[in-house]
Structures are given as structure tokens and as C-alpha cells.
Scaffold this active site. Structure first.
Site, PDB file in Angstrom:
ATOM      1  N   GLY A 123       0.778  -1.234   0.000  1.00 12.99           N
ATOM      2  CA  GLY A 123       0.000   0.000   0.000  1.00 12.99           C
ATOM      3  C   GLY A 123       0.808   1.282   0.000  1.00 12.99           C
ATOM      4  N   ASN A 177       1.625   2.984  -2.643  1.00 12.80           N
ATOM      5  CA  ASN A 177       0.950   3.872  -3.600  1.00 12.80           C
ATOM      6  C   ASN A 177      -0.366   4.396  -3.042  1.00 12.80           C
ATOM      7  OD1 ASN A 177       2.518   4.037  -6.263  1.00 12.80           O
ATOM      8  ND2 ASN A 177       2.649   1.869  -5.701  1.00 12.80           N
ATOM      9  N   ARG A 225     -14.313 -16.196  -9.863  1.00 11.58           N
ATOM     10  CA  ARG A 225     -13.887 -14.805 -10.110  1.00 11.58           C
ATOM     11  C   ARG A 225     -15.107 -13.912 -10.319  1.00 11.58           C
ATOM     12  NH1 ARG A 225      -8.629 -14.025 -10.643  1.00 11.58           N
ATOM     13  NH2 ARG A 225      -7.338 -15.820 -11.123  1.00 11.58           N
ATOM     14  N   MET A 280      -3.868  -7.008  -7.086  1.00 10.35           N
ATOM     15  CA  MET A 280      -3.367  -8.188  -7.789  1.00 10.35           C
ATOM     16  C   MET A 280      -4.479  -9.185  -8.091  1.00 10.35           C
ATOM     17  SD  MET A 280      -0.512  -7.039  -8.083  1.00 10.35           S
ATOM     18  CE  MET A 280       1.086  -6.536  -7.524  1.00 10.35           C
ATOM     19  N   ARG A 281      -5.361  -8.799  -8.992  1.00 15.36           N
ATOM     20  CA  ARG A 281      -6.451  -9.688  -9.389  1.00 15.36           C
ATOM     21  C   ARG A 281      -6.613  -9.653 -10.902  1.00 15.36           C
ATOM     22  NH1 ARG A 281      -8.563 -13.496  -6.797  1.00 15.36           N
ATOM     23  NH2 ARG A 281     -10.553 -13.282  -7.855  1.00 15.36           N
ATOM     24  N   LEU A 291      -9.217  -9.591 -13.628  1.00 13.18           N
ATOM     25  CA  LEU A 291     -10.607  -9.139 -13.563  1.00 13.18           C
ATOM     26  C   LEU A 291     -11.450  -9.746 -14.674  1.00 13.18           C
ATOM     27  CD1 LEU A 291      -9.554  -5.497 -12.878  1.00 13.18           C
ATOM     28  CD2 LEU A 291     -10.715  -6.983 -11.230  1.00 13.18           C
ATOM     29  N   ASN A 340      -5.191   1.714 -13.803  1.00 12.34           N
ATOM     30  CA  ASN A 340      -4.245   0.797 -13.170  1.00 12.34           C
ATOM     31  C   ASN A 340      -2.817   1.318 -13.318  1.00 12.34           C
ATOM     32  OD1 ASN A 340      -3.334  -1.693 -11.976  1.00 12.34           O
ATOM     33  ND2 ASN A 340      -2.714  -2.359 -14.019  1.00 12.34           N
ATOM     34  N   HIS A 360       1.147   0.255 -13.588  1.00 14.61           N
ATOM     35  CA  HIS A 360       1.936  -0.916 -13.989  1.00 14.61           C
ATOM     36  C   HIS A 360       3.416  -0.529 -14.070  1.00 14.61           C
ATOM     37  CE1 HIS A 360       2.426  -4.940 -15.548  1.00 14.61           C
ATOM     38  NE2 HIS A 360       3.272  -4.445 -16.432  1.00 14.61           N
ATOM     39  N   SER A 403       3.770   2.970 -16.104  1.00 14.06           N
ATOM     40  CA  SER A 403       2.614   3.381 -16.904  1.00 14.06           C
ATOM     41  C   SER A 403       1.358   3.435 -16.048  1.00 14.06           C
ATOM     42  CB  SER A 403       2.355   2.368 -18.034  1.00 14.06           C
ATOM     43  OG  SER A 403       3.507   2.162 -18.811  1.00 14.06           O
ATOM     44  N   THR A 437      -9.145  -2.419 -19.038  1.00 10.01           N
ATOM     45  CA  THR A 437     -10.072  -3.034 -19.988  1.00 10.01           C
ATOM     46  C   THR A 437     -10.044  -4.542 -19.755  1.00 10.01           C
ATOM     47  OG1 THR A 437      -8.351  -3.331 -21.655  1.00 10.01           O
ATOM     48  CG2 THR A 437      -9.635  -1.282 -21.772  1.00 10.01           C
ATOM     49  N   ASP A 459      -3.560  -5.244 -18.838  1.00  8.69           N
ATOM     50  CA  ASP A 459      -2.539  -4.205 -19.038  1.00  8.69           C
ATOM     51  C   ASP A 459      -2.504  -3.654 -20.471  1.00  8.69           C
ATOM     52  OD1 ASP A 459      -1.745  -4.487 -16.370  1.00  8.69           O
ATOM     53  OD2 ASP A 459      -0.325  -6.070 -16.863  1.00  8.69           O
ATOM     54  N   GLU A 489       6.349   5.896  -9.348  1.00  7.43           N
ATOM     55  CA  GLU A 489       4.948   5.499  -9.119  1.00  7.43           C
ATOM     56  C   GLU A 489       4.243   6.439  -8.153  1.00  7.43           C
ATOM     57  OE1 GLU A 489       4.813   0.691  -9.817  1.00  7.43           O
ATOM     58  OE2 GLU A 489       4.940   1.406  -7.787  1.00  7.43           O
TER      59      GLU A 489
HETATM   60  C1  GRF Z   1       3.382  -1.452  -7.684  1.00 10.05           C
HETATM   61  O1  GRF Z   1       4.709  -1.684  -8.064  1.00 10.05           O
HETATM   62  C2  GRF Z   1       2.488  -1.477  -8.900  1.00 10.05           C
HETATM   63  O2  GRF Z   1       3.121  -1.087 -10.069  1.00 10.05           O
HETATM   64  C3  GRF Z   1       2.102  -2.936  -8.993  1.00 10.05           C
HETATM   65  O3  GRF Z   1       1.957  -3.328  -7.636  1.00 10.05           O
HETATM   66  C4  GRF Z   1       2.844  -2.582  -6.817  1.00 10.05           C
HETATM   67  C5  GRF Z   1       2.099  -2.100  -5.613  1.00 10.05           C
HETATM   68  O4  GRF Z   1       2.944  -1.546  -4.660  1.00 10.05           O
HETATM   69  N1  GRF Z   1       0.915  -3.093  -9.778  1.00 10.05           N
HETATM   70  P1  GRF Z   1       2.387  -0.911  -3.303  1.00 10.05           P
HETATM   71  O5  GRF Z   1       1.507  -1.961  -2.622  1.00 10.05           O
HETATM   72  O6  GRF Z   1       1.634   0.315  -3.636  1.00 10.05           O
HETATM   73  O7  GRF Z   1       3.608  -0.622  -2.495  1.00 10.05           O
END
Ligand code: GRF
Length: 196
Positions: free
Chosen positions: A15, A17, A75, A100-101, A103, A115, A117, A144, A149, A153, A182
Site C-alpha cells: 500500500g 501507492n 472470479r 493483484m487480481r 478481472l 491501473n 503498472h 505506466s 479493460t 494491461d 509510481e
Molecule cells: C506497484 O509496483 C504497482 O506497479 C504494482 O503493484 C505494486 C504495488 O505496490 N501493480 P504498493 O503496494 O503500492 O507498495
């Protein structure tokens, strides 16, 4: 007149981000020349009960809900409940920050989501993007932000930023550069979509 835009964040892990979005945007006034004057993180939803990000969201006073995907038979069943939960907050935008799913169309055809990436898409879609990007012959890495969609990715790009691999780059230093980007690019993408 001031306008409030609501977002819902989805996450699965540490978490960092999620934390940067909340710290930079949640209930912070935006520049008056922009359309929206305030962004509210209406909820943070996590599919992993042990995720470290849960404590971060709670500490930052954002309503946090755990929806454990393991409790669902398919799912589609999980996505149905997730969409219902998201819609209850009436968000303007859903932000996947390390969610991390994979969809199903139940989600992708009902939710407007973006999202994050850790690669220069369309390169290195899917899992282990950081490792694959680091190990490749590419001289650059990057991050990115794109629309979600049905295809993994592959949605339209919103923002992308690259950096040069250094001569003595390690996986750790490479990953640290990605994290730093990020934490800026995702809040910027949210502002770009909601406030311009
Ligand atoms: C990030 O590197 C993002 O690009 C990827 O998952 C990671 C999440 O990191 N999809 P955090 O949980 O926000 O530290």
C-alpha cells in the site's frame, strides 16, 4: 463553486501507492484554475486480509473494507460483490494501486478504473514486470498508468514515465526508481482525469 470528486482505491499489498495518493490528494484543495477543487478517497478496498496497506489506510482515516477473494466460489462471484461495494460509494473513478487480481467482464464492463503498472507498456505486461524489465536488454525502465479493460494491461495509456538504467543498476536500485516514479505518476494521473 467548489466540486468534490470521489475515488475508490483497490489494493492487495504493502500500500505505498495507496499512501501516496491519500497523502497527496485526499481532501487537499486543488489549484483553483482546475475544475475540481477537492478529491476525496471515499474508500480503500483490499482483497487480502493480511495486507500491510490496511493499517496505512486506517491510520490515514480512510474507510477501509476487506473483501477476501478466497471466500468466493468464482472470479465472477467476487467481481459481482466488488462492483456492488464500489458502486455503493458512487465514485467518479476507481484506482487500482497494486490490486493483484485478474478481472472478469463483470468488473471491466461496469467500472471506470485505472491501473498502475511498473513497466513501459506495452512492454512487460502481466506478472513480474519489474524483474523482466530489469533483466531485459532495454536501456530504460518505466512506469505506466492506463485505463482498465478486459485485456490485461492493454487499455489506453494516461501517463507514462521512463528512466535510464544505470551501468551499476541492481534489481533493488531499479525497483526503488520505479517506486519513486509510481508515487508521483499515479496521483498526477488521477488529477489529470478528474481536475482538468
Ligand atoms: C506497484 O509496483 C504497482 O506497479 C504494482 O503493484 C505494486 C504495488 O505496490 N501493480 P504498493 O503496494 O503500492 O507498495
Amino acid at each position: 463553486m467548489s466540486e468534490v470528486k470521489k475515488i475508490v482505491i483497490l489494493f492487495s499489498g504493502s500500500g505505498t501507492n495507496l499512501e501516496s495518493i491519500i497523502t497527496k490528494l485526499h481532501k487537499k484543495a486543488q489549484r483553483s484554475s482546475e475544475k475540481c477543487h477537492s478529491i476525496e478517497v471515499a474508500a480503500a478496498i483490499c482483497n487480502v486480509p493480511t495486507a500491510l496497506g490496511i493499517e496505512k489506510a486506517t491510520r490515514l482515516h480512510v474507510p477501509t473494507v476487506v473483501l477476501d477473494h478466497k471466500l468466493f466460489d468464482s472470479r465472477e462471484a467476487f467481481d459481482t460483490k466488488l462492483v456492488e461495494l464500489i458502486n455503493s460509494y458512487e465514485p467518479d473513478l476507481v484506482v487500482m494501486a497494486g490490486f493483484m487480481r485478474i478481472l472478469t467482464p463483470v468488473f471491466t464492463s461496469n467500472v471506470k478504473a485505472i491501473n498502475l503498472h511498473p513497466s513501459l507498456l506495452p512492454k512487460f505486461k502481466g506478472a513480474k514486470a519489474i524483474e523482466r524489465s530489469f533483466e531485459s536488454d532495454d536501456t530504460q525502465g518505466g512506469v505506466s498508468v492506463h485505463f482498465v479493460t478486459e485485456e490485461l494491461d492493454a487499455g489506453e495509456l494516461i501517463l507514462q514515465e521512463s528512466f535510464e538504467k544505470s551501468a551499476d543498476e541492481t534489481l533493488e536500485s531499479f525497483e526503488a526508481k520505479i517506486k519513486e516514479i509510481e508515487h508521483e505518476i499515479l496521483p498526477n494521473a488521477i488529477k489529470k482525469l478528474l481536475c482538468s
